[in-house]
Write an enzyme that holds these catalytic residues in place. Structure first.
Site, PDB file in Angstrom:
ATOM      1  N   LYS A   1       3.019   4.854   3.569  1.00 40.43           N
ATOM      2  CA  LYS A   1       1.576   4.723   3.828  1.00 40.43           C
ATOM      3  C   LYS A   1       1.354   4.452   5.309  1.00 40.43           C
ATOM      4  O   LYS A   1       2.000   3.586   5.905  1.00 40.43           O
ATOM      5  CB  LYS A   1       0.978   3.598   2.984  1.00 40.43           C
ATOM      6  CG  LYS A   1      -0.542   3.502   3.110  1.00 40.43           C
ATOM      7  CD  LYS A   1      -1.126   2.573   2.073  1.00 40.43           C
ATOM      8  CE  LYS A   1      -2.633   2.429   2.220  1.00 40.43           C
ATOM      9  NZ  LYS A   1      -3.352   3.720   2.077  1.00 40.43           N
TER      10      LYS A   1
ATOM     11  N   HIS B   1       1.920  -1.482  -0.699  1.00 44.39           N
ATOM     12  CA  HIS B   1       2.015  -0.034  -0.859  1.00 44.39           C
ATOM     13  C   HIS B   1       3.407   0.461  -0.479  1.00 44.39           C
ATOM     14  O   HIS B   1       4.204  -0.275   0.110  1.00 44.39           O
ATOM     15  CB  HIS B   1       0.958   0.684  -0.003  1.00 44.39           C
ATOM     16  CG  HIS B   1      -0.413   0.655  -0.600  1.00 44.39           C
ATOM     17  ND1 HIS B   1      -1.303  -0.372  -0.371  1.00 44.39           N
ATOM     18  CD2 HIS B   1      -1.058   1.522  -1.431  1.00 44.39           C
ATOM     19  CE1 HIS B   1      -2.427  -0.147  -1.024  1.00 44.39           C
ATOM     20  NE2 HIS B   1      -2.306   0.999  -1.675  1.00 44.39           N
TER      21      HIS B   1
END
Length: 255
Positions: free
Chosen positions: A152, A148
């Protein structure tokens, strides 16, 4: 405007977004473009100039709450939804086990679609795992990798946890989060690994490693719009469902 005044004679469904970050903004736009919905406001304590600071500030209860916010908001959402009998789509990640239980408790009063990932592809991936894990689990090692963007906040991702839970339904597996030092792989172990960097929208891979062959099931999100499209389907399902606890698979695949 994200803060709405009361209007009489409104036929459209009133939808509220909890959370007004990257996903919340996209969900709000999708609601405004929906032929039979009205954006009834956004609730985000961190964006009070544009949004309501709490659900109780809304001029009227909405027909549905879509939550892409923060675990700290869950108690407020569940309390409000229970009092006003408001269906919910809850896709925030990073919940504790107690918070997951709170979602299930709410489903005794209203429809709750609880999912870690609203994309069609990931939920098809989950269906594939349900079929192949019982076949491969005795002769293949299983590893989960997720990637990600660098902003995040939770790791591993909610989707990685969801995939791990799906695998665990087939047998007695132990999760190992990352590896360091002397740690030979154990039988029945699922490795879960998180990578963070750049602007990666989301990538999830489940690797089955056998003695002479590899099988990899992989999903890559190229745009956050895939999550928006799924959230709309989940919301349409929740608006017509009876009270109860539902998965994204229920919303996508039930006739």
């Amino acid at each position: 405007m994200l803060r709405k005044d009361v209007k009489n004679g409104m036929e459209d469904k009133k939808i509220v977004v909890a959370g007004y970050g990257a996903m919340g903004k996209r969900i709000a736009e999708a609601i405004e473009n929906h032929p039979s919905w009205q954006l009834w406001g956004a609730v985000d304590p961190m964006n009070t100039p544009q949004c309501y600071g709490a659900l109780d500030e809304l001029p009227q209860p909405p027909d549905l709450i879509i939550d892409f916010s923060h675990p700290a908001n869950l108690a407020m959402i569940c309390d409000y939804a229970r009092r006003h009998k408001t269906p919910c789509v809850i896709s925030t990640t990073g919940f504790s086990p107690a918070q997951e239980d709170l979602c299930r408790e709410l489903s005794a009063y209203v429809p709750v679609v609880r999912t870690q990932n609203t994309s069609l592809g990931v939920n098809v991936m989950e269906k594939i795992l349900e079929v192949i894990v019982p076949i491969l689990m005795d002769s293949f090692d299983i590893e989960i990798t997720e990637k990600h963007h660098n902003k995040k906040i939770d790791a591993p991702s909610g989707t990685a946890k969801m995939l791990a839970q799906t695998i665990q339904k087939a047998g007695d597996f132990t999760l190992r989060y990352g590896r360091e030092g002397v740690c030979p792989r154990q039988k029945g172990e699922i490795g879960v690994h998180s990578l963070r960097g750049g602007a990666i929208v989301g990538e999830h891979s489940v690797l089955f490693a056998g003695e002479g062959e590899l099988i990899e099931i992989k999903h890559t999100a190229l745009s956050k719009q895939v999550f928006v499209a799924g959230a709309v389907k989940a919301a349409e399902f929740a608006l017509r469902a009876e009270k109860g606890f539902y998965s994204m698979g229920d919303a996508l695949f039930q006739a």
